[in-house]
Design a protein around this motif. Structure first.
Motif, PDB file in Angstrom:
ATOM      1  N   LEU A 229       1.025  -0.768   0.078  1.00  0.00           N
ATOM      2  CA  LEU A 229      -0.268  -0.043  -0.015  1.00  0.00           C
ATOM      3  C   LEU A 229       1.266   1.453   0.307  1.00  0.00           C
ATOM      4  CD1 LEU A 229      -2.499   0.970   0.191  1.00  0.00           C
ATOM      5  CD2 LEU A 229      -2.662   1.009   3.041  1.00  0.00           C
ATOM      6  N   THR A 230       0.553   1.851  -0.880  1.00  0.00           N
ATOM      7  CA  THR A 230       1.973   3.340  -1.032  1.00  0.00           C
ATOM      8  C   THR A 230       0.523   4.395  -1.950  1.00  0.00           C
ATOM      9  OG1 THR A 230       3.252   1.791  -1.751  1.00  0.00           O
ATOM     10  CG2 THR A 230       3.388   4.527  -2.468  1.00  0.00           C
ATOM     11  N   LYS A 231       0.603   5.426  -0.369  1.00  0.00           N
ATOM     12  CA  LYS A 231      -0.520   6.633  -1.245  1.00  0.00           C
ATOM     13  C   LYS A 231       0.925   8.267  -1.134  1.00  0.00           C
ATOM     14  CE  LYS A 231      -3.241   9.475  -0.966  1.00  0.00           C
ATOM     15  NZ  LYS A 231      -4.446   9.377  -1.822  1.00  0.00           N
TER      16      LYS A 231
ATOM     17  N   ASN B 232       4.357   3.977   2.467  1.00  0.00           N
ATOM     18  CA  ASN B 232       5.023   3.197   0.907  1.00  0.00           C
ATOM     19  C   ASN B 232       5.778   1.815   1.641  1.00  0.00           C
ATOM     20  OD1 ASN B 232       7.524   2.797  -0.513  1.00  0.00           O
ATOM     21  ND2 ASN B 232       8.987   3.745   0.776  1.00  0.00           N
ATOM     22  N   GLN B 233       4.546   1.650   0.390  1.00  0.00           N
ATOM     23  CA  GLN B 233       4.706  -0.079   0.669  1.00  0.00           C
ATOM     24  C   GLN B 233       4.468  -0.968   1.953  1.00  0.00           C
ATOM     25  OE1 GLN B 233       6.452  -2.042  -1.915  1.00  0.00           O
ATOM     26  NE2 GLN B 233       5.873  -0.262  -3.236  1.00  0.00           N
ATOM     27  N   VAL B 234       3.359  -0.229   2.573  1.00  0.00           N
ATOM     28  CA  VAL B 234       2.620  -1.039   4.149  1.00  0.00           C
ATOM     29  C   VAL B 234       2.271  -2.740   3.780  1.00  0.00           C
ATOM     30  CG1 VAL B 234       1.229  -0.300   5.652  1.00  0.00           C
ATOM     31  CG2 VAL B 234       2.711   1.783   4.752  1.00  0.00           C
TER      32      VAL B 234
ATOM     33  N   LEU C 211     -11.575   6.345   2.430  1.00  0.00           N
ATOM     34  CA  LEU C 211     -12.451   7.092   2.535  1.00  0.00           C
ATOM     35  C   LEU C 211     -11.252   8.131   1.161  1.00  0.00           C
ATOM     36  CD1 LEU C 211     -13.081   9.018   5.862  1.00  0.00           C
ATOM     37  CD2 LEU C 211     -14.564   8.865   4.421  1.00  0.00           C
ATOM     38  N   GLU C 212     -10.355   7.544   0.902  1.00  0.00           N
ATOM     39  CA  GLU C 212      -9.131   7.885   0.718  1.00  0.00           C
ATOM     40  C   GLU C 212      -8.798   7.081  -0.263  1.00  0.00           C
ATOM     41  OE1 GLU C 212      -6.400  11.051   0.845  1.00  0.00           O
ATOM     42  OE2 GLU C 212      -7.707  11.575   2.342  1.00  0.00           O
ATOM     43  N   PRO C 213      -8.352   7.189  -1.574  1.00  0.00           N
ATOM     44  CA  PRO C 213      -7.724   5.955  -2.802  1.00  0.00           C
ATOM     45  C   PRO C 213      -6.331   5.914  -2.628  1.00  0.00           C
ATOM     46  CG  PRO C 213      -8.407   7.853  -4.060  1.00  0.00           C
ATOM     47  CD  PRO C 213      -9.035   7.588  -2.672  1.00  0.00           C
ATOM     48  N   PRO C 214      -6.161   4.789  -2.411  1.00  0.00           N
ATOM     49  CA  PRO C 214      -4.209   4.820  -2.316  1.00  0.00           C
ATOM     50  C   PRO C 214      -3.889   4.889  -3.833  1.00  0.00           C
ATOM     51  CG  PRO C 214      -5.613   2.468  -2.737  1.00  0.00           C
ATOM     52  CD  PRO C 214      -6.185   3.462  -2.339  1.00  0.00           C
ATOM     53  N   SER C 215      -2.135   5.218  -3.979  1.00  0.00           N
ATOM     54  CA  SER C 215      -1.651   5.613  -5.368  1.00  0.00           C
ATOM     55  C   SER C 215      -1.547   4.167  -6.191  1.00  0.00           C
ATOM     56  CB  SER C 215      -0.515   6.250  -5.156  1.00  0.00           C
ATOM     57  OG  SER C 215      -0.382   7.697  -3.737  1.00  0.00           O
TER      58      SER C 215
ATOM     59  N   ILE D 219      -6.081  -2.942  -0.453  1.00  0.00           N
ATOM     60  CA  ILE D 219      -6.487  -2.813   0.818  1.00  0.00           C
ATOM     61  C   ILE D 219      -7.519  -4.021   0.465  1.00  0.00           C
ATOM     62  CG2 ILE D 219      -7.400  -1.687   2.648  1.00  0.00           C
ATOM     63  CD1 ILE D 219      -7.173   1.035   0.247  1.00  0.00           C
ATOM     64  N   TYR D 220      -7.915  -4.897   0.827  1.00  0.00           N
ATOM     65  CA  TYR D 220      -8.609  -6.136   1.235  1.00  0.00           C
ATOM     66  C   TYR D 220      -9.671  -6.056   2.873  1.00  0.00           C
ATOM     67  CZ  TYR D 220      -6.169  -8.101  -2.714  1.00  0.00           C
ATOM     68  OH  TYR D 220      -5.625  -8.292  -3.451  1.00  0.00           O
ATOM     69  N   PHE D 221     -10.821  -6.017   2.324  1.00  0.00           N
ATOM     70  CA  PHE D 221     -11.649  -5.365   3.349  1.00  0.00           C
ATOM     71  C   PHE D 221     -12.225  -6.989   3.720  1.00  0.00           C
ATOM     72  CE2 PHE D 221     -15.209  -4.729   6.238  1.00  0.00           C
ATOM     73  CZ  PHE D 221     -15.030  -4.046   7.140  1.00  0.00           C
TER      74      PHE D 221
END
Lengths: 259, 271
Positions: B13-15, B24-26, B56-60, B64-66
């Motif tokens: 996950l990067t934003k 950064n690459q979470v 609430l915000e899209p990732p760059s 994100i798996y829910f």
């Protein structure tokens, strides 16, 4: 040379930014208005907004209308007296108010009074995360917050313009007939004779178009406000300036169609 | 913890905001029916992470798996359907200021259920009792103190009986007693209702006290993830500095990267 290039670059960037904002506004407005197709409407919100925007503006619109009608009668009498045609005063006042000054002045007053508060309120909802809270409650903020305000503006402004017109005509009559001594019969007769349905339609179309501009710009500016104190202040100022200019430009375009 | 029990999971996950990389690459996994505390200093990206995993915000980039659905790729309608299972308590409560306490809590129920007004009223009373504010139904949000507003926000987040509740800085700006009340509420209600709590905070004490699982962020990257004990006993100098609250260490006191002497001598005179 360099300066000219910079100027071109800045102009280009400004144009791109402006185009983007107008497009964003159009998309957001369409999204909001498409909410009208989905039931149930935000009835309660709509009534609250109609009260705040419409009922709350009655006095200011009546006062503006009265003084506009009065000054038109004075000014019109002064000009017409030079040609000895004071008897035409009724139609001059009525046509000016119904076709032009009613819609424009009422819309400008509403921009200052209701438009600014719509922008500030939505902007503060953005700052205080109320819009995010709606999102998290699976409630679309565009439908919940923007739509009722646009629809309330669409309904309120034409009605307020009608009030402006009525008060303006009455005030013009008082000044023209009672103060300046124009014959009451010719004043009223001229008014009824010269004002056609076409003129009323012009006024109505204008007030509706101005309401669309006011509702969409004010809500959009608030919705897209930078979530800081200065951001909301800037958005509010910009909403008033952009709406006012847009109304005057639209007024010219609509008038040219309805001559 | 195995992947199957993860309620929320992120992959690379990067934003980015402009040139600034906030995350950064979470890669995190948030276990079900437990309290996960995301900690980190100001600007570590923890609030950004919360906004991303709540959709609430899209990732760059990244996912994100829910419950198996990638929040970044599903439709708005689908996202709203998942949001029925989420609740959020915002940092400044974010109560709708045109509605009373009661109306605020009833709002999600009125929007999403066809329940009778009397049933909703009963449910609101129950939620208010859970946060200890029964009897305050008719106050406006502006009449509440910060701690009370946060409790109302908590009750509102619980209104739909969500599976996951997000807390953004639940104790910041509160006096110690109010902060203690909120921390207790999070701990007790998580156990009582079997929900998954995700708490973002820089309050180390409160965070470690209620956590089943801790995630520590530093400059947009995960530097520790595990039980409170494993984090407390870590040797990593960055973790030790954060837990003990030392002003200087691997996270330096001075954020300037130019020489102090050069700056003092070279600075042009301000006219």
């Amino acid at each position: 040379m360099n300066g000219a290039l910079n100027l071109c670059g800045a102009l280009g960037r400004w144009l791109l930014g402006a185009t983007e904002r107008v497009g964003d506004g159009a998309v957001l407005s369409c999204r909001a208005l498409s909410g009208l197709l989905i039931l149930p409407w935000q009835g309660r919100q709509f009534v609250l907004q109609l009260y705040a925007i419409g009922v709350g503006s009655l006095v200011i619109i009546a006062i503006t209308g009265a003084f506009t009608g009065m000054v038109l009668a004075l000014q019109g009498y002064y000009s017409l007296a030079k040609f000895g045609s004071e008897s035409l005063l009724g139609s001059v006042v009525a046509l000016s108010i119904i076709r032009e000054l009613g819609p424009v002045l009422a819309a400008l007053m509403m921009t200052g009074r209701a438009g600014s508060s719509i922008t500030a309120e939505i902007g503060i909802m953005r700052v205080t995360e109320q819009l995010d809270a709606l999102e998290m409650m699976a409630v679309n903020p565009v439908r919940q917050v923007i739509l009722p305000r646009i629809v309330a503006t669409l309904l309120a402004l034409p009605l307020l313009v009608a009030l402006f017109d009525v008060v303006g005509l009455a005030a013009g009559y008082v000044v023209g007939v009672d103060l300046l001594g124009v014959n009451a019969g010719s004043y009223v007769g001229e008014t009824i004779d010269k004002v056609t349905m076409h003129d009323l339609t012009t006024g109505w179309v204008k007030s509706f178009c101005f309401a669309v501009l006011l509702g969409c710009i004010a809500t959009l500016m608030g919705y897209r406000a930078v979530p800081t104190t200065e951001g909301v202040a800037q958005a509010t100022t910009r909403a008033v300036v952009v709406t006012s200019v847009a109304i005057l430009i639209a007024d010219y375009i609509i008038t040219s169609f309805f001559l | 913890m195995n992947a199957a029990a993860a309620m929320i999971r992120t992959e690379q996950l990067t934003k980015r905001f402009g040139d600034m990389t906030a995350l950064n690459q979470v890669e995190i996994a948030i276990p079900e029916r437990a309290t996960t505390v995301i900690m980190g200093g100001s600007g570590s990206g923890k609030t950004t992470l919360l906004r991303l995993i709540s959709g609430l915000e899209p990732p760059s980039s990244g996912a994100i798996y829910f419950e198996g659905a990638d929040l970044a790729r599903i439709s708005r309608r689908e996202l709203y359907r998942l949001r029925m299972k989420m609740g959020m308590v915002f940092q400044y409560s974010a109560l709708l200021n045109s509605l009373t306490v009661e109306e605020n809590i009833a709002f999600p129920l009125q929007e999403h259920t066809a329940l009778d007004a009397r049933v909703i009223r009963t449910m609101v009373t129950m939620k208010l009792e859970q946060v200890g504010l029964r009897g305050f139904e008719h106050l406006m949000p502006s009449e509440l103190s910060g701690g009370m507003a946060k409790r109302v926000a908590f009750a509102r987040a619980l209104a739909m009986d969500p599976k996951v509740v997000f807390f953004d800085e639940p104790t910041s700006g509160l006096d110690p007693i109010s902060a203690g009340v909120i921390t207790d509420l999070i701990r007790n209600l998580t156990q009582l209702t079997h929900m998954t709590s995700i708490v973002v905070t820089h309050d180390v004490h409160a965070g470690l006290a209620i956590a089943d699982h801790v995630i520590l962020l530093w400059q947009g990257e995960v530097i520790a993830a595990g039980t409170p004990e494993s984090v407390r006993n870590s040797d990593d100098a960055r973790i030790v500095q954060f837990i003990e609250g030392r002003p200087d260490g691997p996270i330096p006191f001075s954020r300037s990267d130019t020489s102090y002497m050069d700056d003092l001598l070279a600075r042009e005179v301000i006219a």
